[in-house]
Structures are given as structure tokens and as C-alpha cells.
Write an enzyme that holds these catalytic residues in place. Sequence first.
Site, mmCIF file in Angstrom:
data_model
loop_
_atom_site.group_PDB
_atom_site.id
_atom_site.type_symbol
_atom_site.label_atom_id
_atom_site.label_comp_id
_atom_site.label_asym_id
_atom_site.label_seq_id
_atom_site.Cartn_x
_atom_site.Cartn_y
_atom_site.Cartn_z
ATOM 1 N N HIS A 8 -9.560 1.572 1.896
ATOM 2 C CA HIS A 8 -9.123 2.786 1.917
ATOM 3 C C HIS A 8 -10.646 3.456 1.929
ATOM 4 C CE1 HIS A 8 -4.881 2.564 1.405
ATOM 5 N NE2 HIS A 8 -5.481 2.248 0.832
ATOM 6 N N CYS A 65 0.053 -1.008 0.308
ATOM 7 C CA CYS A 65 0.448 -0.300 0.470
ATOM 8 C C CYS A 65 0.945 1.204 0.180
ATOM 9 C CB CYS A 65 -0.870 0.026 1.512
ATOM 10 S SG CYS A 65 -2.445 0.911 1.214
ATOM 11 N N GLU A 111 -8.861 -0.323 -2.891
ATOM 12 C CA GLU A 111 -9.790 1.004 -2.968
ATOM 13 C C GLU A 111 -10.794 1.321 -2.014
ATOM 14 O OE1 GLU A 111 -5.845 0.807 -4.414
ATOM 15 O OE2 GLU A 111 -6.729 2.353 -3.990
HETATM 16 O O1 LIG Z 1 -4.721 2.113 -2.335
HETATM 17 C C1 LIG Z 1 -3.745 1.547 -3.315
HETATM 18 N N1 LIG Z 1 -2.533 1.455 -3.092
HETATM 19 O O2 LIG Z 1 -1.886 1.809 -1.675
HETATM 20 C C2 LIG Z 1 -1.454 0.798 -3.847
HETATM 21 C C3 LIG Z 1 -1.541 -0.325 -3.747
HETATM 22 C C4 LIG Z 1 -3.002 -1.211 -4.764
HETATM 23 C C5 LIG Z 1 -3.211 -2.790 -4.107
HETATM 24 C C6 LIG Z 1 -1.554 -3.290 -4.459
HETATM 25 C C7 LIG Z 1 -1.622 -4.683 -3.687
HETATM 26 C C8 LIG Z 1 -3.133 -5.233 -4.557
HETATM 27 C C9 LIG Z 1 -4.074 -4.365 -4.571
HETATM 28 C C10 LIG Z 1 -4.107 -3.236 -4.403
HETATM 29 NI NI NI Z 2 -3.796 0.680 -0.463
#
Ligand SMILES: OCN(O)CCCc1ccccc1
Ligand code: NI
Length: 189
Positions: free
Chosen positions: A163, A116, A160
Site C-alpha cells: 500500500h 482490502c 501493507e
Molecule cells: O491494507 C489492509 N487492508 O486492506 C485490510 C486487509 C489486509 C489483508 C487481508 C488479507 C491478506 C493480507 C492482508
Molecule cells: Ni489493503
Amino acid sequence: MILMKDMVRDDKDSKKVLRSTAKQVSFPLSEEDQKLAAAMMKYLEDSQDPKIAEKHQLRAGVGLAAPQVGVSEMMAAVLVPGEDGDAKPIFKEVIVNPKIRSYSVQNAAIAEGEGCLSVFRDVPGYVIRHEKITFTYQDLDGNEHKVRLKGYPAIVCQHEIDHLNGILFYDHINKQKPFEMPDDTTVIE
Ligand SMILES: OCN(O)CCCc1ccccc1
Ligand code: NI
């Protein structure tokens, strides 16, 4: 331009925004919200371009939610690139006021776990999610959409939407046995 220094971190005092339910967005979008939506999608595009990412030290991301840049609003950009450099992305949208309407009993998890942009450390373990989801959202013009996703794009959208509800990926990891998975969970390579 959104840079890594703009990311709210889960280990800093400003993390409250990461742990609260974001506010519904009203339409028509304010000038500010339109600019934010564009900047979030631009971050994803730039972060997926090796040259630009290198130049600005951007961590690659397939999604970015408004709370991660300190804005507690129900808005997230998602950019899941196509397979092997296929130009057309699998899913590219700024989802506003998203809501999961139904999901599969079947679980899924990404084999190498999740990361993340708001978590500046590795948190190992399987992030157990729904394999399939049906969710609704509004686009930037306020049009309602209903989308069914499966597998990786479904995982990204759940990350997302989490979040926007104050949930971080490691909340879904089994604390005692991080690499334990419920039977017949689909592992996504
Ligand atoms: O919130 C988005 N973010 O922190 C970037 C990484 C997004 C993400 C990474 C791995 C699996 C699903 C989603
Ligand atoms: Ni994230």
C-alpha cells in the site's frame, strides 16, 4: 475514530493516493502522525471486536496503511491476532518507513485469496507473495527494528508495505489464470 466512510476506495476518483509511493516519515513524529498511528491501530482493534465492529459497521482488518485513509505517508498499523483467541497477537506494531530487505525464493498465497478495506468488491484469485520476508521499520519512537516473518503475518506485512508503494493486492493475481500458482507455492489455509 476511523470509520468505513473514511476509507479511500480504489474505484473512486481519490484513488491517486492509493496508487502513489508514500512519503517517508520524519522523526520525532508530529502530533498529527502520532494521532494517526493511534487511530489506525484503534481501528484494527475495534474491527476485530465483534460487538464494536457491529456497532460501527467496521469491516474486520488485520492491517491498515495511511494511504487508505488519504494520508500519503510511509506508515501502517498491523494487528495479526493470536491463534484461537489466544490473547497475545502474533504481530502488533505500527511500522514506519518499512522496507523489505530480503525474501525467500519460496512463494506463498492465502487459499481464500485476499481482500482490502480499500476494495469494496471481491477480486478472486491467488495473490502470490513471498513466503518469508526480512524487513526493517521504525517504531513510533524512531527505533529501528529488523523482523523476519513467515506465512500469514509475512503476507499481511507485504500487503501493507505494498500500500505504501501504490500496489494493491489484485496486482499480484494472474489476470488470465487467477487460480494458477507457480509450482510449489505454499498455500496458507
Ligand atoms: O491494507 C489492509 N487492508 O486492506 C485490510 C486487509 C489486509 C489483508 C487481508 C488479507 C491478506 C493480507 C492482508
Ligand atoms: Ni489493503
